[in-house]
Design a protein around this motif. Structure first.
Motif, PDB file in Angstrom:
ATOM      1  N   SER A  98       0.855  -1.206  -0.043  1.00  0.00           N
ATOM      2  CA  SER A  98       0.099   0.142   0.061  1.00  0.00           C
ATOM      3  C   SER A  98       0.943   1.213   0.024  1.00  0.00           C
ATOM      4  CB  SER A  98      -0.883   0.168   1.215  1.00  0.00           C
ATOM      5  OG  SER A  98      -0.093   0.043   2.459  1.00  0.00           O
ATOM      6  N   PHE A  99       0.174   2.272  -0.465  1.00  0.00           N
ATOM      7  CA  PHE A  99       0.956   3.662  -0.495  1.00  0.00           C
ATOM      8  C   PHE A  99       0.379   4.770   0.195  1.00  0.00           C
ATOM      9  CE2 PHE A  99       2.682   0.844  -4.018  1.00  0.00           C
ATOM     10  CZ  PHE A  99       3.782   1.081  -3.831  1.00  0.00           C
ATOM     11  N   GLY A 100       0.954   5.444   1.171  1.00  0.00           N
ATOM     12  CA  GLY A 100       0.401   6.646   1.856  1.00  0.00           C
ATOM     13  C   GLY A 100      -0.559   6.316   2.903  1.00  0.00           C
ATOM     14  N   GLU A 101      -0.796   5.067   2.769  1.00  0.00           N
ATOM     15  CA  GLU A 101      -1.677   4.766   4.038  1.00  0.00           C
ATOM     16  C   GLU A 101      -1.486   3.190   4.694  1.00  0.00           C
ATOM     17  OE1 GLU A 101      -5.927   3.514   2.296  1.00  0.00           O
ATOM     18  OE2 GLU A 101      -5.440   5.593   1.992  1.00  0.00           O
ATOM     19  N   GLU A 102      -1.670   2.888   5.925  1.00  0.00           N
ATOM     20  CA  GLU A 102      -1.264   1.790   6.295  1.00  0.00           C
ATOM     21  C   GLU A 102      -2.582   0.915   5.970  1.00  0.00           C
ATOM     22  OE1 GLU A 102      -0.511   2.260  10.284  1.00  0.00           O
ATOM     23  OE2 GLU A 102       1.322   3.299  10.222  1.00  0.00           O
ATOM     24  N   VAL A 103      -2.221  -0.549   5.811  1.00  0.00           N
ATOM     25  CA  VAL A 103      -3.241  -1.632   5.726  1.00  0.00           C
ATOM     26  C   VAL A 103      -3.077  -2.557   7.066  1.00  0.00           C
ATOM     27  CG1 VAL A 103      -4.142  -3.568   4.479  1.00  0.00           C
ATOM     28  CG2 VAL A 103      -3.433  -1.299   3.341  1.00  0.00           C
ATOM     29  N   PRO A 104      -4.102  -2.345   7.790  1.00  0.00           N
ATOM     30  CA  PRO A 104      -3.808  -3.287   8.983  1.00  0.00           C
ATOM     31  C   PRO A 104      -3.777  -4.778   8.712  1.00  0.00           C
ATOM     32  CG  PRO A 104      -5.342  -1.566   9.379  1.00  0.00           C
ATOM     33  CD  PRO A 104      -5.191  -1.638   7.883  1.00  0.00           C
ATOM     34  N   TYR A 105      -2.977  -5.511   9.679  1.00  0.00           N
ATOM     35  CA  TYR A 105      -2.986  -6.858   9.293  1.00  0.00           C
ATOM     36  C   TYR A 105      -4.428  -7.622   9.430  1.00  0.00           C
ATOM     37  CZ  TYR A 105      -1.955 -11.720   9.996  1.00  0.00           C
ATOM     38  OH  TYR A 105      -1.920 -13.232   9.855  1.00  0.00           O
ATOM     39  N   ARG A 106      -4.756  -8.582   8.501  1.00  0.00           N
ATOM     40  CA  ARG A 106      -5.881  -9.178   8.647  1.00  0.00           C
ATOM     41  C   ARG A 106      -5.520 -10.610   8.217  1.00  0.00           C
ATOM     42  NH1 ARG A 106     -10.615  -7.086   5.080  1.00  0.00           N
ATOM     43  NH2 ARG A 106      -9.338  -8.115   3.497  1.00  0.00           N
ATOM     44  N   PRO A 107      -5.836 -11.610   9.067  1.00  0.00           N
ATOM     45  CA  PRO A 107      -5.328 -13.160   8.763  1.00  0.00           C
ATOM     46  C   PRO A 107      -6.201 -13.320   7.355  1.00  0.00           C
ATOM     47  CG  PRO A 107      -6.460 -12.622  11.109  1.00  0.00           C
ATOM     48  CD  PRO A 107      -6.607 -11.428  10.515  1.00  0.00           C
ATOM     49  N   GLU A 108      -7.366 -12.994   6.985  1.00  0.00           N
ATOM     50  CA  GLU A 108      -7.718 -13.299   6.028  1.00  0.00           C
ATOM     51  C   GLU A 108      -7.229 -13.104   4.565  1.00  0.00           C
ATOM     52  OE1 GLU A 108     -10.771  -9.892   7.288  1.00  0.00           O
ATOM     53  OE2 GLU A 108      -9.325 -11.422   8.262  1.00  0.00           O
ATOM     54  N   ASP A 109      -6.197 -11.882   4.809  1.00  0.00           N
ATOM     55  CA  ASP A 109      -5.366 -11.559   3.722  1.00  0.00           C
ATOM     56  C   ASP A 109      -4.163 -12.329   3.683  1.00  0.00           C
ATOM     57  OD1 ASP A 109      -6.874  -9.258   3.301  1.00  0.00           O
ATOM     58  OD2 ASP A 109      -5.921  -7.914   4.575  1.00  0.00           O
ATOM     59  N   GLU A 110      -3.631 -12.669   4.610  1.00  0.00           N
ATOM     60  CA  GLU A 110      -2.550 -13.617   4.827  1.00  0.00           C
ATOM     61  C   GLU A 110      -2.972 -15.050   4.103  1.00  0.00           C
ATOM     62  OE1 GLU A 110      -0.166 -16.347   7.976  1.00  0.00           O
ATOM     63  OE2 GLU A 110       0.056 -13.909   8.181  1.00  0.00           O
ATOM     64  N   GLY A 111      -4.139 -15.309   4.645  1.00  0.00           N
ATOM     65  CA  GLY A 111      -4.488 -16.755   4.208  1.00  0.00           C
ATOM     66  C   GLY A 111      -4.849 -16.721   2.615  1.00  0.00           C
ATOM     67  N   VAL A 112      -5.439 -15.589   1.898  1.00  0.00           N
ATOM     68  CA  VAL A 112      -5.805 -15.690   0.695  1.00  0.00           C
ATOM     69  C   VAL A 112      -4.350 -15.647  -0.269  1.00  0.00           C
ATOM     70  CG1 VAL A 112      -5.964 -13.299   0.159  1.00  0.00           C
ATOM     71  CG2 VAL A 112      -7.313 -15.138  -1.164  1.00  0.00           C
ATOM     72  N   LEU A 113      -3.311 -14.836   0.264  1.00  0.00           N
ATOM     73  CA  LEU A 113      -2.056 -14.671  -0.390  1.00  0.00           C
ATOM     74  C   LEU A 113      -1.479 -16.025  -0.318  1.00  0.00           C
ATOM     75  CD1 LEU A 113       0.138 -12.924  -1.540  1.00  0.00           C
ATOM     76  CD2 LEU A 113       0.873 -12.397   0.759  1.00  0.00           C
ATOM     77  N   LYS A 114      -1.549 -16.912   0.931  1.00  0.00           N
ATOM     78  CA  LYS A 114      -0.823 -18.152   0.972  1.00  0.00           C
ATOM     79  C   LYS A 114      -1.360 -18.943  -0.239  1.00  0.00           C
ATOM     80  CE  LYS A 114       0.016 -19.681   4.867  1.00  0.00           C
ATOM     81  NZ  LYS A 114      -0.289 -20.079   6.454  1.00  0.00           N
ATOM     82  N   LEU A 115      -2.790 -19.051  -0.078  1.00  0.00           N
ATOM     83  CA  LEU A 115      -3.715 -19.783  -1.036  1.00  0.00           C
ATOM     84  C   LEU A 115      -3.224 -19.561  -2.560  1.00  0.00           C
ATOM     85  CD1 LEU A 115      -5.697 -22.031  -1.396  1.00  0.00           C
ATOM     86  CD2 LEU A 115      -7.490 -20.156  -1.384  1.00  0.00           C
ATOM     87  N   VAL A 116      -3.283 -18.221  -3.164  1.00  0.00           N
ATOM     88  CA  VAL A 116      -2.839 -17.903  -4.219  1.00  0.00           C
ATOM     89  C   VAL A 116      -1.650 -18.202  -4.661  1.00  0.00           C
ATOM     90  CG1 VAL A 116      -2.704 -15.872  -5.829  1.00  0.00           C
ATOM     91  CG2 VAL A 116      -4.731 -16.057  -4.395  1.00  0.00           C
ATOM     92  N   ALA A 117      -0.626 -17.798  -3.644  1.00  0.00           N
ATOM     93  CA  ALA A 117       0.748 -18.391  -3.886  1.00  0.00           C
ATOM     94  C   ALA A 117       0.978 -19.956  -4.124  1.00  0.00           C
ATOM     95  CB  ALA A 117       1.530 -17.977  -2.660  1.00  0.00           C
ATOM     96  N   LYS A 118       0.172 -20.442  -3.426  1.00  0.00           N
ATOM     97  CA  LYS A 118       0.329 -21.899  -3.579  1.00  0.00           C
ATOM     98  C   LYS A 118      -0.330 -22.621  -4.892  1.00  0.00           C
ATOM     99  CE  LYS A 118       0.702 -26.328  -2.136  1.00  0.00           C
ATOM    100  NZ  LYS A 118       2.020 -26.904  -1.955  1.00  0.00           N
ATOM    101  N   ARG A 119      -1.281 -21.733  -5.458  1.00  0.00           N
ATOM    102  CA  ARG A 119      -1.842 -22.222  -6.540  1.00  0.00           C
ATOM    103  C   ARG A 119      -0.813 -21.853  -7.726  1.00  0.00           C
ATOM    104  NH1 ARG A 119      -4.204 -24.135  -3.929  1.00  0.00           N
ATOM    105  NH2 ARG A 119      -6.218 -24.270  -3.279  1.00  0.00           N
ATOM    106  N   LEU A 120      -0.217 -20.953  -7.745  1.00  0.00           N
ATOM    107  CA  LEU A 120       0.868 -20.252  -8.425  1.00  0.00           C
ATOM    108  C   LEU A 120       2.108 -21.421  -8.649  1.00  0.00           C
ATOM    109  CD1 LEU A 120       1.652 -18.437 -10.640  1.00  0.00           C
ATOM    110  CD2 LEU A 120       2.589 -16.807  -8.741  1.00  0.00           C
ATOM    111  N   GLU A 121       2.509 -21.594  -7.489  1.00  0.00           N
ATOM    112  CA  GLU A 121       3.582 -22.647  -7.268  1.00  0.00           C
ATOM    113  C   GLU A 121       3.043 -23.841  -8.141  1.00  0.00           C
ATOM    114  OE1 GLU A 121       5.825 -21.610  -3.167  1.00  0.00           O
ATOM    115  OE2 GLU A 121       4.472 -23.143  -3.229  1.00  0.00           O
TER     116      GLU A 121
END
Length: 525
Positions: free
Chosen positions: A305-328
């Motif tokens: 993100s640019f200019g503003e903070e994005v708070p940590y959310r478990p669902e964001d980490e979860g979907v990032l891991k899931l998408v990364a796994k699909r890509l792998e």
């Protein structure tokens, strides 16, 4: 007033409240309808609806009628306001003179005398989710004893309806998320080179998370290079990598825990390893996950993100891991049809997880009816076994919209409760029909699995062969497994008892030819 008359009054009020609130589809409609109905039907000066915001630990005024209407949106911390007292007790709270209540908060001015009546709004499981109250402070009015029935009925109906709306919204949100993941899986299936795969992955991540931009970084010749970028970057940001090359181990990409899993940084300029040019560019929050196809360090999938903070959310980490796994997986087996089908199947299972929010059936039930339906379909020569399997998997999705007090009621349902139950096939169809990957056979199972051979079923009252074959196949399997399963209202039947009941239902509720084929299947093992 006798107990019988009191109970009759209570039931009449509840019936009217349910008639008023049941058709509503949005929480705001429920809030406004409740306070307006309470104000219209009583001599209260003010009616207030507080919602319990569990995550923030506050009571928020979401709707009001009377002098406190202008205070909608105010939040009361724990212990401040008599509504907190109501929230924690099991019974309605009536106070003859609220000005004598030390915990009371007067939103419209200084303390003034007047009676107060508050009741907790509870979900079907009994957990408090809000408070509905009325009082006569600041005006001329009164709270009559019989009005307690009405406000209690409104609170009870509101709790059920709000819970139903929330459950349906969760189901729809999960379906939308699963749809995006499925779209990604299908895109990876048709892609023929890694960078187009990465572009699809990043576009999906930016739809599902609050981050502004994303990139795939590759490690080449000891340097880190952005191979694919997506989203909204400040002007000139991508060229920073040309002016200020990043070597392996520099900055955030050199985070010591990066290769163990996702890394989140809330404020990049304050990160100890921050690189000055990138901090000055406005980079604020970042979430990264390594890509390690076949176990080798291939690259990093990053969101920022640019200019503003994005708070940590478990669902964001979860979907990032899931998408990364699909890509792998896609990178590892780009041309392997088996892997592509596995990716698609994983996305379908992500969609099916909406059924687990309410523990509608045991996991074993879903697996058994899906497997048996496919076996029976094979025996009957049914052409779309995949559609039959998916229909079996999602057949009761619409039950997410049913309140727990109906869904798990251990006794016989009332006429009104049955009317609500009978909506679940159409609700399930409404959730699933926009998903283009679901075959027609799957949708037919969801919509028609409660139709009966003699025409007495629902929702359409179809008869005989008017009912699609896939729904007739599934109905036999579903009835058989239900008979074998223990439920709150029945014991588990033996296989012989269940077979006998199938024979009794052949030609009545079930297709006799399908029953015969199924019994033959069971005999063959």
């Amino acid at each position: 007033m006798t107990p019988e008359v009191l109970e009759l009054r209570r039931l009449q009020a509840l019936t009217e409240a349910w008639r008023l609130l049941a058709p509503l589809e949005h929480p705001e409609e429920v809030y406004q309808t409740v306070v307006k109905a309470a104000k219209r039907a009583t001599r209260a000066v003010s009616v207030l609806f507080f919602l319990y915001r569990k995550e923030e630990g506050v009571l928020e005024l979401v709707a009001a009628e009377g002098p406190s209407r202008c205070w909608v949106g105010v939040r009361l911390p724990p212990g401040k306001g008599i509504s907190w007292k109501v929230l924690k007790q099991a019974e309605p709270l009536y106070v003859p003179d609220v000005s004598q209540e030390p915990q009371a908060v007067f939103l419209s001015g200084p303390p003034q005398p007047g009676p107060y009546l508050g009741v907790a709004v509870r979900d079907p499981g009994g957990a408090p989710i809000g408070v509905l109250s009325m009082d006569t402070v600041g005006g001329v009015g009164e709270i009559l004893p019989e009005e307690r029935f009405w406000i209690q009925a409104l609170a009870e109906a509101a709790g059920v309806v709000l819970s139903r709306i929330e459950a349906l919204e969760r189901a729809r949100a999960e379906a939308e998320r699963a749809q995006a993941l499925l779209d990604l899986s299908l895109a990876l299936e048709s892609a023929r080179e890694p960078f187009s795969m990465a572009q699809e992955a990043l576009d999906t991540l930016l739809r599902l998370t609050p981050y502004h931009a994303g990139a795939l970084y590759l490690f080449q010749e000891g340097r880190v290079r952005p191979a694919v970028i997506s989203g909204r970057y400040p002007s000139g940001f991508p060229r920073l990598y040309e002016k200020h090359p990043i070597r392996f181990g520099d900055g955030l990409l050199g985070h010591p825990k990066l290769w163990e899993g996702p890394v989140y940084v809330e404020d990049y300029p304050r990160f100890p390893g921050a690189l000055k040019p990138f901090a000055e560019s406005g980079l604020k929050s970042a979430l990264l996950v390594p890509l390690k196809p076949e176990g080798r360090r291939y690259g990093v999938l990053a969101l920022g993100s640019f200019g503003e903070e994005v708070p940590y959310r478990p669902e964001d980490e979860g979907v990032l891991k899931l998408v990364a796994k699909r890509l792998e997986e896609a990178l590892e087996r780009l041309f392997a049809l088996h892997t592509l089908r596995t990716t698609r199947e994983a996305a379908l299972k992500a969609l099916s997880r909406v059924l687990e929010y309410r523990d509608l059936e045991t996991k074993g039930h879903t697996d058994r009816v899906a497997e048996l339906s496919v076996r029976l379909g094979q025996a009957l020569g049914f052409p779309d076994l995949e559609g039959l399997r998916l229909g079996a998997y999602f057949h009761d999705l619409g039950k997410l919209a049913l309140p727990d007090e109906i869904l798990r009621k251990p006794a016989a349902l009332s006429t009104g409760e049955w009317r609500v139950v009978k909506t679940h096939p159409e609700v399930g169809l409404e959730i699933l029909k926009s998903l283009p990957f679901l075959p027609q056979a799957a949708l037919h199972v969801v919509l028609y699995h409660h139709e009966r051979w003699d025409g007495s079923g629902y929702p359409r009252g179809l008869k005989g062969e008017e009912i699609p074959l896939e729904a007739r196949i599934f109905a036999v399997v579903d009835v058989y497994d239900a008979l074998l399963s223990e439920r709150p209202y029945k014991r588990a039947w033996t296989p012989e008892e269940a077979k006998k009941e199938l024979r009794a239902q052949a030609g009545r509720s079930l297709d006799p030819e399908v029953v015969e084929a199924f019994l033959g299947l069971l005999e063959d093992g």
